[in-house]
Motif scaffolding. Sequence first.
Motif, PDB file in Angstrom:
ATOM      1  N   LYS A 182      -2.063  -5.285  -1.678  1.00  0.00           N
ATOM      2  CA  LYS A 182      -0.732  -4.795  -2.054  1.00  0.00           C
ATOM      3  C   LYS A 182      -0.062  -4.020  -0.918  1.00  0.00           C
ATOM      4  O   LYS A 182       1.122  -4.184  -0.665  1.00  0.00           O
ATOM      5  CB  LYS A 182      -0.842  -3.893  -3.294  1.00  0.00           C
ATOM      6  CG  LYS A 182       0.492  -3.389  -3.810  1.00  0.00           C
ATOM      7  CD  LYS A 182       0.367  -2.315  -4.876  1.00  0.00           C
ATOM      8  CE  LYS A 182      -0.420  -2.713  -6.070  1.00  0.00           C
ATOM      9  NZ  LYS A 182      -0.375  -1.693  -7.157  1.00  0.00           N
ATOM     10  N   PHE A 183      -0.842  -3.175  -0.227  1.00  0.00           N
ATOM     11  CA  PHE A 183      -0.256  -2.276   0.763  1.00  0.00           C
ATOM     12  C   PHE A 183      -0.406  -2.762   2.207  1.00  0.00           C
ATOM     13  O   PHE A 183      -0.155  -2.000   3.133  1.00  0.00           O
ATOM     14  CB  PHE A 183      -0.850  -0.870   0.605  1.00  0.00           C
ATOM     15  CG  PHE A 183      -0.456  -0.220  -0.692  1.00  0.00           C
ATOM     16  CD1 PHE A 183       0.840   0.232  -0.893  1.00  0.00           C
ATOM     17  CD2 PHE A 183      -1.364  -0.088  -1.731  1.00  0.00           C
ATOM     18  CE1 PHE A 183       1.226   0.822  -2.083  1.00  0.00           C
ATOM     19  CE2 PHE A 183      -0.995   0.501  -2.931  1.00  0.00           C
ATOM     20  CZ  PHE A 183       0.302   0.954  -3.112  1.00  0.00           C
ATOM     21  N   SER A 184      -0.794  -4.023   2.397  1.00  0.00           N
ATOM     22  CA  SER A 184      -0.891  -4.606   3.739  1.00  0.00           C
ATOM     23  C   SER A 184       0.111  -5.741   3.860  1.00  0.00           C
ATOM     24  O   SER A 184       0.174  -6.614   2.997  1.00  0.00           O
ATOM     25  CB  SER A 184      -2.303  -5.152   3.999  1.00  0.00           C
ATOM     26  OG  SER A 184      -3.257  -4.126   3.975  1.00  0.00           O
ATOM     27  N   GLU A 185       0.882  -5.718   4.927  1.00  0.00           N
ATOM     28  CA  GLU A 185       1.851  -6.785   5.164  1.00  0.00           C
ATOM     29  C   GLU A 185       1.338  -7.812   6.171  1.00  0.00           C
ATOM     30  O   GLU A 185       1.814  -8.931   6.215  1.00  0.00           O
ATOM     31  CB  GLU A 185       3.183  -6.207   5.650  1.00  0.00           C
ATOM     32  CG  GLU A 185       3.869  -5.312   4.620  1.00  0.00           C
ATOM     33  CD  GLU A 185       4.156  -6.019   3.300  1.00  0.00           C
ATOM     34  OE1 GLU A 185       4.498  -7.214   3.303  1.00  0.00           O
ATOM     35  OE2 GLU A 185       4.015  -5.361   2.247  1.00  0.00           O
ATOM     36  N   SER A 186       0.367  -7.416   6.983  1.00  0.00           N
ATOM     37  CA  SER A 186      -0.217  -8.333   7.961  1.00  0.00           C
ATOM     38  C   SER A 186      -1.598  -7.813   8.329  1.00  0.00           C
ATOM     39  O   SER A 186      -1.952  -6.683   8.008  1.00  0.00           O
ATOM     40  CB  SER A 186       0.663  -8.425   9.213  1.00  0.00           C
ATOM     41  OG  SER A 186       0.727  -7.160   9.851  1.00  0.00           O
ATOM     42  N   GLN A 194     -11.663  -2.262   3.864  1.00  0.00           N
ATOM     43  CA  GLN A 194     -10.882  -1.790   5.009  1.00  0.00           C
ATOM     44  C   GLN A 194      -9.654  -2.683   5.145  1.00  0.00           C
ATOM     45  O   GLN A 194      -9.760  -3.911   5.056  1.00  0.00           O
ATOM     46  CB  GLN A 194     -11.750  -1.873   6.265  1.00  0.00           C
ATOM     47  CG  GLN A 194     -11.137  -1.291   7.492  1.00  0.00           C
ATOM     48  CD  GLN A 194     -12.132  -1.302   8.637  1.00  0.00           C
ATOM     49  OE1 GLN A 194     -13.046  -2.115   8.695  1.00  0.00           O
ATOM     50  NE2 GLN A 194     -11.951  -0.392   9.570  1.00  0.00           N
ATOM     51  N   ASP A 195      -8.499  -2.045   5.347  1.00  0.00           N
ATOM     52  CA  ASP A 195      -7.267  -2.826   5.469  1.00  0.00           C
ATOM     53  C   ASP A 195      -6.461  -2.382   6.681  1.00  0.00           C
ATOM     54  O   ASP A 195      -6.777  -1.399   7.331  1.00  0.00           O
ATOM     55  CB  ASP A 195      -6.428  -2.740   4.184  1.00  0.00           C
ATOM     56  CG  ASP A 195      -5.859  -1.352   3.917  1.00  0.00           C
ATOM     57  OD1 ASP A 195      -5.273  -0.739   4.835  1.00  0.00           O
ATOM     58  OD2 ASP A 195      -5.979  -0.883   2.770  1.00  0.00           O
ATOM     59  N   SER A 196      -5.431  -3.141   6.959  1.00  0.00           N
ATOM     60  CA  SER A 196      -4.500  -2.824   8.048  1.00  0.00           C
ATOM     61  C   SER A 196      -3.121  -2.533   7.458  1.00  0.00           C
ATOM     62  O   SER A 196      -2.107  -2.920   8.002  1.00  0.00           O
ATOM     63  CB  SER A 196      -4.442  -3.988   9.040  1.00  0.00           C
ATOM     64  OG  SER A 196      -4.151  -5.197   8.374  1.00  0.00           O
ATOM     65  N   GLY A 197      -3.138  -1.825   6.336  1.00  0.00           N
ATOM     66  CA  GLY A 197      -1.915  -1.563   5.587  1.00  0.00           C
ATOM     67  C   GLY A 197      -1.145  -0.356   6.053  1.00  0.00           C
ATOM     68  O   GLY A 197      -1.285   0.106   7.188  1.00  0.00           O
ATOM     69  N   ILE A 198      -0.346   0.191   5.132  1.00  0.00           N
ATOM     70  CA  ILE A 198       0.589   1.264   5.477  1.00  0.00           C
ATOM     71  C   ILE A 198      -0.094   2.602   5.717  1.00  0.00           C
ATOM     72  O   ILE A 198       0.494   3.494   6.308  1.00  0.00           O
ATOM     73  CB  ILE A 198       1.683   1.415   4.400  1.00  0.00           C
ATOM     74  CG1 ILE A 198       1.084   1.797   3.044  1.00  0.00           C
ATOM     75  CG2 ILE A 198       2.510   0.146   4.294  1.00  0.00           C
ATOM     76  CD1 ILE A 198       2.111   2.118   1.976  1.00  0.00           C
ATOM     77  N   GLY A 199      -1.326   2.759   5.227  1.00  0.00           N
ATOM     78  CA  GLY A 199      -2.035   4.021   5.416  1.00  0.00           C
ATOM     79  C   GLY A 199      -1.474   5.118   4.524  1.00  0.00           C
ATOM     80  O   GLY A 199      -0.477   4.942   3.835  1.00  0.00           O
TER      81      GLY A 199
END
Length: 178
Positions: A75-79, A103-108
């Motif tokens: 949900k909170f990762s765009e790429s 672990q994600d590369s989202g908005i933090g």
Amino acid sequence: NILDISKIEAGKFDLTEQPIAICNLINNACSIISERAHAKGLEVRTECAGIPTGLLGDPTRMLQALLNYATNAVKFSESGIITLRALMQEEDADSVLIRIEVQDSGIGIEAEAVLKLFTAFEQADNSLTRKYGGTGLGLVISKKIIEAMGGEIHIQSTPNVGSEFSFSIKLQSVESKA
């Protein structure tokens, strides 16, 4: 989610103890989020090496907690990349301490907003509710599930870089219960 939080708060939340395959749990969660992640152009990876078999836990509730983390990552990762990972932290004759990470590369998330994540119906930034949706219950439920199993949750996050939500839980070995 509202039913689950009500059951937890009323003390009517039951956990099972049955054989659990941690790597299958990771792969099942990956399978569930993959279509939505790929539709957004996200890559989903799994890492699950060296995790012993023959452990006891509540696979349904562990999957629920893991999916709350993983769906938020999508949900909170765009790429970028989302990684679902299982690590063995400790092992003795009777049990294994496992850490499950998303672990994600989202908005933090800003450091001061992290505590709000575990208040029912709250989000780190309530203005994000309009953009991303959600009830603000998923992380609260995950925390309560993991704590009911004797585990701990962990969060590391950097705004505009990404987040890592994880939990550590000690699982008994099947042999120790025999």
